[in-house]
Design an enzyme around this catalytic site. Sequence first.
Site, short mmCIF file in Angstrom:
data_model
loop_
_atom_site.label_atom_id
_atom_site.label_comp_id
_atom_site.label_asym_id
_atom_site.label_seq_id
_atom_site.Cartn_x
_atom_site.Cartn_y
_atom_site.Cartn_z
N ASP A 433 0.88 -1.16 0.00
CA ASP A 433 0.00 0.00 0.00
C ASP A 433 0.93 1.23 0.00
OD1 ASP A 433 -2.49 1.39 0.33
OD2 ASP A 433 -1.80 1.87 2.33
N ASP A 631 -1.74 -1.07 6.49
CA ASP A 631 -1.74 -0.57 7.86
C ASP A 631 -2.55 -1.42 8.83
OD1 ASP A 631 -4.36 0.01 7.43
OD2 ASP A 631 -4.13 2.17 7.37
#
Lengths: 747, 118
Positions: A433, A631
């Site tokens: 990401d 995350d």
Amino acid sequence: MDSNVSKQTTIRLSVGGMSCAGCVAAVEDTLKTVPGVAEARVNFAEHTAEVSGSMAAEALIGAVVAAGYEAAELKGSDEEAEQKEAAELVYYRQLLKKSMAAAVVGVPLFLMGLLGAMPGMSGGGRLFWLLVAVLSLFVLVYSGGRFFSGAWKSFKNHNANMDTLIALGTGTAWGYSLLITLLPDLVPEQARHVYFEAAAIIIALINFGSALEMRARGKTSEAIKRLIGLQAKTARVVRNGQELDVPIEQVGLGETLRLRPGEKIAVDGVIIEGHTSVDEAMLTGEPMPVEKQMADELVAGTINKSGTVLFRATRIGKDTALARIIEMVRQAQNSKPAIGRLADRIAAVFVPIVLIIAVLTFLAWFNFGPEPRAAYVLVTTMTVLIIACPCALGLATPISIMVGVGKAAEFGVLVRNGEALQRAGQLTTVVLDKTGTVTEGRPAVTELIAIDGDEQGLLSVAASLEAGSEHPLAEAIVTGAKQRNLELAKVQNFTAIAGQGVQGDVAGQRLLLGNQKLMADMQIDISAYLDQVQHLARQGQTPMFVAVDGRYRGIVAVADPIKPDSKQAIERLHQAGLRVVMLTGDNRATAEAVARQVGVDEVLAEVLPGDKAGKVAGLQAHGEVVAMVGDGINDAPALARADVGFAIGSGTDVAIESADVTLMRGSLHGVADAIAVSKATVRNIKQNLFGAFVYNSLGIPVAAGLLFPFTGMLLNPVIAGAAMAMSSVTVVSNANRLRWFKPQDKR
Amino acid sequence: MDGLINLLALALIGFIVWWFWLAKSREVQVAQKSIDVIVDGGVYEPSIIEVSRGEMITLNFIRRDASPCAEQVVFAELGVSAELPLEGSKKIELRLENEGEFGFSCQMGMYRGKLIVK
């Protein structure tokens, strides 16, 4: 420990939320309603409760919480570790003593045999052998008694294990030898050989091997010991305005603690006064100290560097992040990956199969063996029983996983289970990401271009205008001004122009800040500066134009900075043969700019958050084994979809339950470290499994006398005993080599 | 005589197959809420424990066996494991929602037991 006694336990709880002495009675009464509680005493000063009876801590905690208070069990894992070590040391010494006792009987007899000094079975010789029979019986009972009792218990449970093999092997040798001693005429003269010394030496060797294995196994749990060692023993609490040092078990929830420079943080908490910097390297692997101020969280086990602060305990005992990490590593160390399942299945049926092979060996030598048949039958059957080692097979996988998971934890990489550790080594593609993973996730001012050269002045007016805005880019500009200690002026008539920028009056001047469209709409000519704009965009920066009183003044460029080590970590992933893909919701130009700088192979830009899992699935559909690094909260579906999900954290503030692998610090090096540790561990497991399979599949036929027709030689049962004793030690020692593993190209 | 010994040996093989693989232990202990499991002499006692589906059960492992093999108990299918302190006890709380048999063993799979969920 008697089972009845074990039910009677004393549990200490920390009880929070007691504001007056009246609460004491309320909590005590609540505790006494829990079934099994014999006595409950609450200490108001310490905010603790001591409960005795036959109940579970969880039941007590549940009752106290239901009554409107907070509660947690007070228990030091340190204490448990010390008790464990002391108990193990006693057992280790016992094993050595038993080994020594068996050797004292067995070795002289063995040497006599080598020197040809053994007496015969007639006259005084028989008396000698009767004495040896008694001595070796003592060895079997004292040094080998556990094998016999274990074998019998297992047998009763329709089970068979190592004890079964050892007890049968040595018991048969001793029984046969006693028979020869008492009734020598039962067998031909050339078969009248006794094996008392073999039984004794085998018992000595196996006890010695167990002692060595125990020592080696102790080292495999060093990572856990290191984590437990991080726990402070005392804490300085502030009670009634006075500071006092108390054992960590007595720190209660919500208590205020004083933390001085150089001290270890005792429990998790939140700073309520002062600021400091904290070394969190022991948990996260992050070498730089982390600045902490009011309202920031402190984590138990980390070390305070410079300041003195007061903090409030928010998690104690087994609820601290450190305790949860220890528990997670423990659980992961005991989980088995697919690679070990075949060995597990074989180990489960191994002993009965060896028993059958032993009977078949007996039959083969009995029917087809040369004379003296009885002696050959006994030696081969006994050797088959003794050489077979299910332990090496059973240990091969779990012992390497134990060391590998611990090793990963040393690098701040928490692996959920053995399966994840194995899969991490099989990855072909890593999807990263962008925001917060490749980049810092916090936009910052990266470039200032002022037409009059006054960059500070440009930033100052831009920040003054943006002070009232909540946009992330505005926050970056204001933070940038504050970091440069610039003073901000008051803004008036502030207006946000959707999709374009903002305007307002600062110090009597009309200010505009926004994108190219805003400048065009306001008829401000920026045509001379478009080259600069394109250049900034190519670098992944977002340029914002500033105009004062209708005239162009300059550009403030903002970007989410790339983490300093992202490029190097991605290089490591490439070196490991992995394809690296970056996934982001950002526009393609910004994404490609970042991609160019860090060197990823492919960019998937403008992906909506809900589509990330789909992109991972798409890669998997093309046969890729995919890791997703994100995350852990926003990327949870994609992490779950990936073959291995890596949750990347900043500091220890991570949801450690959310992914297959949790990186305790924000660096991508953790991904490369995890993959490197995984590969090393799987390699180690394969070595162990190969060794254990080869050992057993060569050793058993050789012990059965397969080479006898070609060489005329049989394996000595004592040698078989030594080989068996060493096979487990070899597996554990090989796993221990992983402790020295260092990932290649590490910073 | 030789024929008899051969027959006995073959019978022994038959016995090994029957005893260790075909015959099942009948000693099933039914556990309500909590049960002590003694780890001693290479076995779990009781080794076959019947528990009720959906109910919280506490298995209190009491380890008297000093062998390093006895150190861990692993419920592989349930993803649960625990370190058993020597001469101490360790409680494992489980709530099993599905019927079936779930094995537990030492790290090496030599000590074996199972939970029967009904």
